[in-house]
Design a protein around this motif. Structure first.
Motif, mmCIF file in Angstrom:
data_model
loop_
_atom_site.group_PDB
_atom_site.id
_atom_site.type_symbol
_atom_site.label_atom_id
_atom_site.label_comp_id
_atom_site.label_asym_id
_atom_site.label_seq_id
_atom_site.Cartn_x
_atom_site.Cartn_y
_atom_site.Cartn_z
ATOM 1 N N THR A 138 36.893 28.334 27.073
ATOM 2 C CA THR A 138 36.250 29.635 27.185
ATOM 3 C C THR A 138 35.548 29.682 28.538
ATOM 4 O O THR A 138 34.743 28.807 28.861
ATOM 5 C CB THR A 138 35.232 29.847 26.057
ATOM 6 O OG1 THR A 138 35.909 29.726 24.806
ATOM 7 C CG2 THR A 138 34.589 31.220 26.155
ATOM 8 N N LEU A 139 35.883 30.705 29.317
ATOM 9 C CA LEU A 139 35.330 30.812 30.667
ATOM 10 C C LEU A 139 33.948 31.443 30.630
ATOM 11 O O LEU A 139 33.700 32.373 29.854
ATOM 12 C CB LEU A 139 36.255 31.650 31.544
ATOM 13 C CG LEU A 139 37.674 31.100 31.723
ATOM 14 C CD1 LEU A 139 38.511 32.079 32.543
ATOM 15 C CD2 LEU A 139 37.639 29.745 32.388
ATOM 16 N N PRO A 140 33.052 30.977 31.489
ATOM 17 C CA PRO A 140 31.750 31.636 31.598
ATOM 18 C C PRO A 140 31.923 33.052 32.143
ATOM 19 O O PRO A 140 32.930 33.372 32.786
ATOM 20 C CB PRO A 140 30.981 30.767 32.602
ATOM 21 C CG PRO A 140 31.788 29.542 32.820
ATOM 22 C CD PRO A 140 33.173 29.828 32.367
ATOM 23 N N GLU A 141 30.953 33.887 31.888
ATOM 24 C CA GLU A 141 31.046 35.290 32.328
ATOM 25 C C GLU A 141 31.051 35.428 33.844
ATOM 26 O O GLU A 141 31.531 36.420 34.362
ATOM 27 C CB GLU A 141 29.897 36.108 31.729
ATOM 28 C CG GLU A 141 30.051 36.316 30.239
ATOM 29 C CD GLU A 141 29.000 37.253 29.687
ATOM 30 O OE1 GLU A 141 28.427 38.045 30.467
ATOM 31 O OE2 GLU A 141 28.752 37.184 28.482
ATOM 32 N N ASN A 142 30.548 34.421 34.557
ATOM 33 C CA ASN A 142 30.473 34.531 36.013
ATOM 34 C C ASN A 142 31.732 34.006 36.711
ATOM 35 O O ASN A 142 31.696 33.660 37.875
ATOM 36 C CB ASN A 142 29.228 33.811 36.547
ATOM 37 C CG ASN A 142 29.278 32.307 36.309
ATOM 38 O OD1 ASN A 142 29.939 31.832 35.405
ATOM 39 N ND2 ASN A 142 28.544 31.569 37.132
ATOM 40 N N VAL A 143 32.885 33.979 36.006
ATOM 41 C CA VAL A 143 34.148 33.549 36.603
ATOM 42 C C VAL A 143 35.035 34.765 36.820
ATOM 43 O O VAL A 143 35.164 35.616 35.947
ATOM 44 C CB VAL A 143 34.876 32.529 35.692
ATOM 45 C CG1 VAL A 143 36.299 32.309 36.154
ATOM 46 C CG2 VAL A 143 34.125 31.220 35.690
ATOM 47 N N ASP A 144 35.618 34.844 38.003
ATOM 48 C CA ASP A 144 36.577 35.898 38.324
ATOM 49 C C ASP A 144 37.944 35.457 37.792
ATOM 50 O O ASP A 144 38.582 34.582 38.359
ATOM 51 C CB ASP A 144 36.623 36.126 39.838
ATOM 52 C CG ASP A 144 37.625 37.185 40.249
ATOM 53 O OD1 ASP A 144 38.195 37.861 39.367
ATOM 54 O OD2 ASP A 144 37.844 37.336 41.463
ATOM 55 N N GLU A 145 38.391 36.070 36.689
ATOM 56 C CA GLU A 145 39.648 35.670 36.036
ATOM 57 C C GLU A 145 40.856 35.834 36.949
ATOM 58 O O GLU A 145 41.862 35.167 36.776
ATOM 59 C CB GLU A 145 39.869 36.471 34.754
ATOM 60 C CG GLU A 145 38.928 36.100 33.642
ATOM 61 C CD GLU A 145 39.270 36.802 32.341
ATOM 62 O OE1 GLU A 145 40.363 37.401 32.237
ATOM 63 O OE2 GLU A 145 38.441 36.756 31.428
ATOM 64 N N ASN A 146 40.773 36.736 37.917
ATOM 65 C CA ASN A 146 41.903 36.986 38.808
ATOM 66 C C ASN A 146 41.965 36.006 39.979
ATOM 67 O O ASN A 146 42.885 36.071 40.786
ATOM 68 C CB ASN A 146 41.842 38.418 39.342
ATOM 69 C CG ASN A 146 41.937 39.425 38.211
ATOM 70 O OD1 ASN A 146 42.739 39.266 37.301
ATOM 71 N ND2 ASN A 146 41.104 40.454 38.260
ATOM 72 N N SER A 147 41.001 35.096 40.070
ATOM 73 C CA SER A 147 40.938 34.193 41.220
ATOM 74 C C SER A 147 41.474 32.800 40.919
ATOM 75 O O SER A 147 41.360 31.915 41.758
ATOM 76 C CB SER A 147 39.493 34.068 41.695
ATOM 77 O OG SER A 147 38.749 33.274 40.778
ATOM 78 N N VAL A 148 42.044 32.584 39.746
ATOM 79 C CA VAL A 148 42.477 31.230 39.354
ATOM 80 C C VAL A 148 43.602 30.760 40.270
ATOM 81 O O VAL A 148 44.604 31.454 40.452
ATOM 82 C CB VAL A 148 42.940 31.203 37.888
ATOM 83 C CG1 VAL A 148 43.410 29.799 37.505
ATOM 84 C CG2 VAL A 148 41.821 31.646 36.968
ATOM 85 N N LYS A 149 43.415 29.595 40.857
ATOM 86 C CA LYS A 149 44.441 28.979 41.704
ATOM 87 C C LYS A 149 44.783 27.623 41.108
ATOM 88 O O LYS A 149 43.909 26.915 40.622
ATOM 89 C CB LYS A 149 43.939 28.814 43.132
ATOM 90 C CG LYS A 149 43.783 30.123 43.877
ATOM 91 C CD LYS A 149 43.506 29.863 45.346
ATOM 92 C CE LYS A 149 43.550 31.134 46.151
ATOM 93 N NZ LYS A 149 42.451 32.020 45.966
ATOM 94 N N ALA A 150 46.073 27.266 41.137
ATOM 95 C CA ALA A 150 46.516 26.003 40.555
ATOM 96 C C ALA A 150 47.306 25.207 41.580
ATOM 97 O O ALA A 150 48.069 25.763 42.372
ATOM 98 C CB ALA A 150 47.380 26.271 39.327
ATOM 99 N N SER A 151 47.128 23.897 41.552
ATOM 100 C CA SER A 151 47.954 22.998 42.356
ATOM 101 C C SER A 151 48.292 21.797 41.482
ATOM 102 O O SER A 151 47.566 21.461 40.548
ATOM 103 C CB SER A 151 47.229 22.569 43.627
ATOM 104 O OG SER A 151 46.087 21.803 43.313
ATOM 105 N N PHE A 152 49.431 21.166 41.797
ATOM 106 C CA PHE A 152 49.897 20.031 41.008
ATOM 107 C C PHE A 152 50.406 18.969 41.958
ATOM 108 O O PHE A 152 51.301 19.219 42.758
ATOM 109 C CB PHE A 152 51.023 20.489 40.060
ATOM 110 C CG PHE A 152 51.348 19.485 38.999
ATOM 111 C CD1 PHE A 152 50.724 19.528 37.773
ATOM 112 C CD2 PHE A 152 52.279 18.495 39.226
ATOM 113 C CE1 PHE A 152 51.025 18.610 36.781
ATOM 114 C CE2 PHE A 152 52.585 17.564 38.258
ATOM 115 C CZ PHE A 152 51.953 17.619 37.021
ATOM 116 N N LYS A 153 49.799 17.770 41.882
ATOM 117 C CA LYS A 153 50.228 16.684 42.757
ATOM 118 C C LYS A 153 49.991 15.356 42.054
ATOM 119 O O LYS A 153 48.907 15.127 41.519
ATOM 120 C CB LYS A 153 49.457 16.719 44.084
ATOM 121 C CG LYS A 153 49.904 15.653 45.054
ATOM 122 C CD LYS A 153 49.168 15.745 46.371
ATOM 123 C CE LYS A 153 49.694 14.650 47.296
ATOM 124 N NZ LYS A 153 48.991 14.567 48.525
#
Length: 150
Positions: free
Chosen positions: A111-126
């Protein structure tokens, strides 16, 4: 003369876990017996969650997996990481003596805190490490509404 047996707490714990797994229809490698008792993930990757002034970072350990094996979604304030680690194909000339790694599907939800911008999620895999970065949003200020009394 009597025989002395050395107590091994690790083997006692393994025996307990094996009995528990059998009781719930699970085998050691995460496969299910035909009597599926619970609907749950077969295993769950370990995660680290860190916070800076600008963002939250989630690191999930997914050894032996590729980025195509993992799906990340955000919906209604919930971040979901799901995927499947497939067991290597059996071959006739190979005999497994011990299988301790977990295989099968998994799902982790946060569950994300209210102060997180849901549209800003970035993912990387290494190197088997999934890193998610979630930027913080400016806190929403309460809005005063003028009420007209008649």
């Amino acid at each position: 003369m009597s025989n002395i047996t050395r107590w091994n707490p690790v083997s006692e714990f393994e025996d307990l876990m094996n009995r528990y797994n059998r009781m719930f229809g699970l085998t050691r490698n995460g496969d299910r017996d035909s009597k599926d008792v619970f609907s749950r993930s077969d295993w769950a990757p370990a995660v680290d969650i860190k916070e800076t002034a600008e963002a939250f970072t989630i690191d999930a350990e997914l050894p032996g997996m590729s980025r195509d094996d993992v799906k990340v979604t955000v919906h209604d304030g919930v971040l979901t990481i799901e995927g499947e680690r497939k067991h290597e194909e059996e071959s006739g000339d190979k005999k497994h003596h011990r299988v301790e790694r977990f295989y099968g599907s998994f799902m982790r939800r946060f569950t994300l805190p209210e102060n997180v911008d849901e549209n800003s999620v970035k993912a990387s895999f290494k190197d088997g490490l999934l890193t998610l970065t979630l930027q913080k949003a400016e806190p929403k200020e309460p809005k005063a509404i003028q009420v007209d009394v008649q």
